[in-house]
Design a protein around this motif. Sequence first.
Motif, PDB file in Angstrom:
ATOM      1  N   TYR A  72      64.789  37.207  31.218  1.00 19.36           N
ATOM      2  CA  TYR A  72      64.640  37.197  32.728  1.00 19.36           C
ATOM      3  C   TYR A  72      63.719  38.110  33.060  1.00 19.36           C
ATOM      4  CZ  TYR A  72      69.343  35.096  32.459  1.00 19.36           C
ATOM      5  OH  TYR A  72      70.136  34.016  32.501  1.00 19.36           O
ATOM      6  N   LEU A  73      62.773  37.815  34.094  1.00 17.70           N
ATOM      7  CA  LEU A  73      61.710  38.317  34.340  1.00 17.70           C
ATOM      8  C   LEU A  73      61.617  38.611  35.875  1.00 17.70           C
ATOM      9  CD1 LEU A  73      59.082  37.044  31.891  1.00 17.70           C
ATOM     10  CD2 LEU A  73      60.044  39.296  31.808  1.00 17.70           C
ATOM     11  N   ASP A  74      60.645  39.367  36.615  1.00 17.20           N
ATOM     12  CA  ASP A  74      60.603  39.472  38.300  1.00 17.20           C
ATOM     13  C   ASP A  74      61.791  39.327  38.517  1.00 17.20           C
ATOM     14  OD1 ASP A  74      57.623  39.021  38.007  1.00 17.20           O
ATOM     15  OD2 ASP A  74      57.798  36.962  37.776  1.00 17.20           O
ATOM     16  N   ALA A  75      62.594  40.540  38.282  1.00 17.71           N
ATOM     17  CA  ALA A  75      63.758  40.852  38.928  1.00 17.71           C
ATOM     18  C   ALA A  75      64.747  39.751  38.908  1.00 17.71           C
ATOM     19  CB  ALA A  75      63.341  41.329  40.347  1.00 17.71           C
ATOM     20  N   GLU A  76      64.864  39.246  37.587  1.00 19.94           N
ATOM     21  CA  GLU A  76      65.556  37.955  37.488  1.00 19.94           C
ATOM     22  C   GLU A  76      65.392  36.794  38.335  1.00 19.94           C
ATOM     23  OE1 GLU A  76      69.887  39.053  37.240  1.00 19.94           O
ATOM     24  OE2 GLU A  76      69.063  40.986  36.777  1.00 19.94           O
ATOM     25  N   GLN A  77      64.076  36.574  38.919  1.00 21.01           N
ATOM     26  CA  GLN A  77      63.782  35.335  39.740  1.00 21.01           C
ATOM     27  C   GLN A  77      63.191  34.357  38.601  1.00 21.01           C
ATOM     28  OE1 GLN A  77      64.553  34.985  42.868  1.00 21.01           O
ATOM     29  NE2 GLN A  77      65.666  36.782  42.351  1.00 21.01           N
ATOM     30  N   ASN A  78      62.908  34.781  37.472  1.00 24.76           N
ATOM     31  CA  ASN A  78      62.162  33.651  36.581  1.00 24.76           C
ATOM     32  C   ASN A  78      62.916  34.066  35.111  1.00 24.76           C
ATOM     33  OD1 ASN A  78      59.872  32.664  37.997  1.00 24.76           O
ATOM     34  ND2 ASN A  78      59.148  34.825  38.117  1.00 24.76           N
ATOM     35  N   ASP A  93      68.028  48.952  25.597  1.00 33.72           N
ATOM     36  CA  ASP A  93      69.063  48.649  26.771  1.00 33.72           C
ATOM     37  C   ASP A  93      68.491  47.241  27.628  1.00 33.72           C
ATOM     38  OD1 ASP A  93      66.254  49.911  27.442  1.00 33.72           O
ATOM     39  OD2 ASP A  93      67.050  50.519  29.505  1.00 33.72           O
ATOM     40  N   ILE A  94      67.377  46.750  27.061  1.00 37.72           N
ATOM     41  CA  ILE A  94      67.303  45.446  27.938  1.00 37.72           C
ATOM     42  C   ILE A  94      67.902  44.277  27.423  1.00 37.72           C
ATOM     43  CG2 ILE A  94      64.881  46.518  29.020  1.00 37.72           C
ATOM     44  CD1 ILE A  94      63.593  44.323  26.963  1.00 37.72           C
ATOM     45  N   ILE A  95      68.603  44.546  26.294  1.00 41.32           N
ATOM     46  CA  ILE A  95      69.242  43.539  25.445  1.00 41.32           C
ATOM     47  C   ILE A  95      70.538  43.356  26.040  1.00 41.32           C
ATOM     48  CG2 ILE A  95      69.808  42.657  23.550  1.00 41.32           C
ATOM     49  CD1 ILE A  95      67.378  44.234  22.018  1.00 41.32           C
ATOM     50  N   GLN A  96      70.962  42.378  26.806  1.00 42.72           N
ATOM     51  CA  GLN A  96      72.311  42.286  27.014  1.00 42.72           C
ATOM     52  C   GLN A  96      72.786  41.009  26.651  1.00 42.72           C
ATOM     53  OE1 GLN A  96      72.611  42.792  31.530  1.00 42.72           O
ATOM     54  NE2 GLN A  96      70.919  44.573  31.325  1.00 42.72           N
ATOM     55  N   LYS A  97      74.319  40.734  26.696  1.00 41.83           N
ATOM     56  CA  LYS A  97      74.855  39.666  26.219  1.00 41.83           C
ATOM     57  C   LYS A  97      74.285  38.348  26.590  1.00 41.83           C
ATOM     58  CE  LYS A  97      79.599  38.104  25.118  1.00 41.83           C
ATOM     59  NZ  LYS A  97      80.148  38.634  24.078  1.00 41.83           N
ATOM     60  N   LYS A  98      74.004  38.116  27.915  1.00 38.55           N
ATOM     61  CA  LYS A  98      73.487  36.969  28.350  1.00 38.55           C
ATOM     62  C   LYS A  98      72.101  36.584  28.048  1.00 38.55           C
ATOM     63  CE  LYS A  98      73.770  34.190  32.530  1.00 38.55           C
ATOM     64  NZ  LYS A  98      73.560  33.954  34.010  1.00 38.55           N
ATOM     65  N   GLY A  99      71.279  38.011  27.626  1.00 43.32           N
ATOM     66  CA  GLY A  99      69.752  37.423  27.423  1.00 43.32           C
ATOM     67  C   GLY A  99      69.106  38.962  27.486  1.00 43.32           C
ATOM     68  N   ILE A 100      67.863  38.719  27.432  1.00 43.85           N
ATOM     69  CA  ILE A 100      66.968  39.957  27.526  1.00 43.85           C
ATOM     70  C   ILE A 100      66.720  40.159  29.079  1.00 43.85           C
ATOM     71  CG2 ILE A 100      64.885  41.184  26.930  1.00 43.85           C
ATOM     72  CD1 ILE A 100      66.887  39.948  24.531  1.00 43.85           C
ATOM     73  N   TYR A 101      66.567  41.172  29.803  1.00 44.74           N
ATOM     74  CA  TYR A 101      66.719  41.653  31.110  1.00 44.74           C
ATOM     75  C   TYR A 101      65.451  42.583  31.127  1.00 44.74           C
ATOM     76  CZ  TYR A 101      70.749  39.106  32.357  1.00 44.74           C
ATOM     77  OH  TYR A 101      71.676  37.995  32.492  1.00 44.74           O
ATOM     78  N   GLY A 102      64.085  42.063  31.358  1.00 41.61           N
ATOM     79  CA  GLY A 102      62.827  42.887  31.322  1.00 41.61           C
ATOM     80  C   GLY A 102      61.905  42.320  30.511  1.00 41.61           C
ATOM     81  N   ALA A 103      60.818  42.745  30.462  1.00 41.57           N
ATOM     82  CA  ALA A 103      59.650  42.525  29.529  1.00 41.57           C
ATOM     83  C   ALA A 103      59.851  42.887  28.106  1.00 41.57           C
ATOM     84  CB  ALA A 103      58.528  43.169  30.138  1.00 41.57           C
ATOM     85  N   PRO A 104      60.066  41.995  27.083  1.00 37.02           N
ATOM     86  CA  PRO A 104      59.798  42.318  25.575  1.00 37.02           C
ATOM     87  C   PRO A 104      58.522  43.075  25.212  1.00 37.02           C
ATOM     88  CG  PRO A 104      60.474  40.007  26.139  1.00 37.02           C
ATOM     89  CD  PRO A 104      59.881  40.523  27.356  1.00 37.02           C
ATOM     90  N   ASP A 105      58.458  43.648  24.115  1.00 38.98           N
ATOM     91  CA  ASP A 105      57.293  44.215  23.601  1.00 38.98           C
ATOM     92  C   ASP A 105      56.358  43.032  23.157  1.00 38.98           C
ATOM     93  OD1 ASP A 105      58.010  46.944  23.921  1.00 38.98           O
ATOM     94  OD2 ASP A 105      59.691  46.647  22.902  1.00 38.98           O
ATOM     95  N   LEU A 106      56.803  42.121  22.446  1.00 34.72           N
ATOM     96  CA  LEU A 106      56.127  41.045  21.863  1.00 34.72           C
ATOM     97  C   LEU A 106      56.714  39.603  22.098  1.00 34.72           C
ATOM     98  CD1 LEU A 106      53.849  39.777  19.643  1.00 34.72           C
ATOM     99  CD2 LEU A 106      55.764  40.511  17.970  1.00 34.72           C
ATOM    100  N   VAL A 107      55.796  38.675  22.600  1.00 29.65           N
ATOM    101  CA  VAL A 107      56.291  37.318  22.655  1.00 29.65           C
ATOM    102  C   VAL A 107      55.292  36.300  21.788  1.00 29.65           C
ATOM    103  CG1 VAL A 107      56.651  35.520  24.241  1.00 29.65           C
ATOM    104  CG2 VAL A 107      57.479  37.708  24.989  1.00 29.65           C
TER     105      VAL A 107
END
Length: 176
Positions: A72-78, A93-107
């Motif tokens: 989830y990026l752009d404050a969960e808009q994308n 801390d950006i790793i949550q049960k439903k997914g990743i909330y924020g920018a990963p370090d590598l994609v």
Amino acid sequence: MKNILDIPRTAMEVFNLLPEGTLCEVIDNTLYMSPSPTTDHQRILFDLAYQIRSLTKDANLGEVFIAPCDVYLDAEQNVVQPDIIYIKKERADIIQKKGIYGAPDLVIEILSSNKNYDKEKKFELYRRNSIPEYIIVDADSKEVLHYLLIEGTYQQQAYPEAGHMVVNQLSITLTF
């Protein structure tokens, strides 16, 4: 009289109604559906994810996820489902049960059918969300497009040989 459910008004509302595991992403209020990846795509995905996971697990550097895993990026808009996602241990801390909330370090994205989607739409989304390292692998040619975020702009790294890449976030060379 029966209650009528609220009709979804945004692509994100439609996304939230889809069954778990649906190959679907939302970028700028547009829903993008994807076909299943090719076998070449899956081979490369497995090879790269295995190499990265082995290193990060043994050295306790962070976590690696593979698609489908929602980011989830752009404050969960994308929301996107990159092929490989790496998050440093100190940013867990950006790793949550439903997914990743924020920018990963590598994609890492492995191109299959709609190559311009990863090269343009996702490229811009990842840049504006300050993802430090974005790597695109063409499953057909094994060509690598590697971008490092420097002062808000992606700078392309050069690779003379297909099937090889250096992952800056982990200081490793991978082959596939």
